[in-house]
Scaffold this motif. Structure first.
Motif, PDB file in Angstrom:
ATOM      1  N   GLY A 140       6.030 -13.991   1.686  1.00 36.48           N
ATOM      2  CA  GLY A 140       5.867 -13.187   2.892  1.00 36.48           C
ATOM      3  C   GLY A 140       7.163 -12.997   3.656  1.00 36.48           C
ATOM      4  O   GLY A 140       7.197 -12.266   4.641  1.00 36.48           O
ATOM      5  N   GLY A 141       8.239 -13.656   3.223  1.00 34.90           N
ATOM      6  CA  GLY A 141       9.564 -13.386   3.765  1.00 34.90           C
ATOM      7  C   GLY A 141      10.303 -12.327   2.978  1.00 34.90           C
ATOM      8  O   GLY A 141      11.426 -11.955   3.317  1.00 34.90           O
ATOM      9  N   VAL A 142       9.644 -11.844   1.916  1.00 30.92           N
ATOM     10  CA  VAL A 142      10.223 -10.789   1.075  1.00 30.92           C
ATOM     11  C   VAL A 142       9.352  -9.538   1.125  1.00 30.92           C
ATOM     12  O   VAL A 142       9.850  -8.419   1.214  1.00 30.92           O
ATOM     13  N   VAL A 143       8.035  -9.739   1.075  1.00 33.56           N
ATOM     14  CA  VAL A 143       7.081  -8.634   1.046  1.00 33.56           C
ATOM     15  C   VAL A 143       6.242  -8.660   2.325  1.00 33.56           C
ATOM     16  O   VAL A 143       5.521  -9.631   2.581  1.00 33.56           O
ATOM     17  N   GLY A 144       6.325  -7.624   3.130  1.00 28.44           N
ATOM     18  CA  GLY A 144       5.475  -7.515   4.311  1.00 28.44           C
ATOM     19  C   GLY A 144       4.033  -7.293   3.905  1.00 28.44           C
ATOM     20  O   GLY A 144       3.739  -6.466   3.029  1.00 28.44           O
ATOM     21  N   GLN A 145       3.107  -8.038   4.528  1.00 37.35           N
ATOM     22  CA  GLN A 145       1.715  -8.013   4.088  1.00 37.35           C
ATOM     23  C   GLN A 145       0.778  -7.656   5.240  1.00 37.35           C
ATOM     24  O   GLN A 145       1.018  -8.056   6.383  1.00 37.35           O
TER      25      GLN A 145
END
Length: 277
Positions: A140-145
């Protein structure tokens, strides 16, 4: 040479607890910290079962005085600090129209500013030993969810902070890295606090939230264990060379890799839109 000393935050449960026990088993003098020492029973039982010793101390990452006191105590008692694992964090599910800005600030305080505060206090001592600074972020620090706006913003911030700090810290002998778990079966999920009727109370966002919750429960039903995730932390602590970014599973590697190869953002938007449709 003295035994290397590692300080780990957020060790009352989950990845932090598993990492503390595993680090001690790997030969580190392990300072296991947590905000509320009254919640240390599970940590003590796990250490006893593994036959290892832990130095359990209070450290509240949102309280600068608590951080300074803990780090100073470690130096006074052990004489050195060779590694820090910024693991303390808190999950959060919500969307901005349905929550206050103060709620978003609280998420940032724990997951980002807590990391900054511990890092600032520890760096002089890590310089002295040529140590390592690890931060447990998230995919979640790479891909916004969806419905993780505040949480992902905090984890994105932590990743950006550490990615920027890494070459600066390396110039004075400190190696910096981030650990990116995917879904992990731990109390972290329960602590997010999503109510059974959350979708019903979400107004126009209710249908999307219901779909997101259903999809996420399925993902966590097949999650890796805290011990499996912690194994990557031990690898990072002991590897000859520390990579900047390490994922804790093949699933996490594929998930993060998809974003890093998605130059225009369309692949990720297509994927995450399906989660709420």
């Amino acid at each position: 040479m003295s035994t290397k000393v590692v300080l780990i935050t957020g060790t009352s449960s989950g990845i932090g607890l598993a990492a503390a026990v595993s680090a001690s088993h790997a030969g580190f003098t392990t300072v296991a910290t947590l905000r509320d020492p009254a919640r240390a029973d599970a940590l003590r039982k796990a250490a006893e079962a593994a036959g290892v010793e832990l130095d359990i101390r209070r450290l509240d990452v949102t309280d600068a005085a608590s951080v300074e006191e803990c780090v100073a105590g470690v130096i006074a008692d052990h004489g050195r600090l060779d590694a820090v694992v910024n693991n303390a964090g808190a999950g959060h599910v919500g969307t901005i129209e349905n929550e206050s800005v103060d709620e978003v600030r609280r998420v940032m305080e724990v997951n980002f500013f807590g990391v900054v505060t511990v890092t600032r206090a520890a760096l002089p001592h890590l310089r002295a030993t040529g140590g390592r600074l690890l931060t447990v972020t998230s995919v979640g620090g790479v891909v916004g969810q969806p419905f993780n706006e505040a949480y992902c913003a905090a984890k994105f911030a932590a990743e950006g902070f550490m990615e920027s700090l890494a070459p600066v810290a390396a110039s004075v002998g400190v190696a910096v890295g981030v650990i990116e778990p995917g879904a992990v079966a731990s109390e972290f999920v329960a602590n997010v606090g999503v109510k059974e009727d959350a979708a019903a109370e979400a107004g126009v966002y209710g249908p999307a939230l219901a779909n997101y919750i259903s999809r996420t429960r399925g993902a966590f039903a097949n999650a890796q264990t805290s011990e499996e995730a912690a194994a990557t932390i031990i690898e990072a602590l002991t590897a000859d060379r520390l990579p900047f970014r390490m994922q804790t599973s093949d699933v996490a590697r594929a998930f993060a890799g998809g974003k890093l190869a998605d130059l225009d953002g369309s692949r990720i938007q297509t994927m995450t839109s399906a989660w709420v449709a």
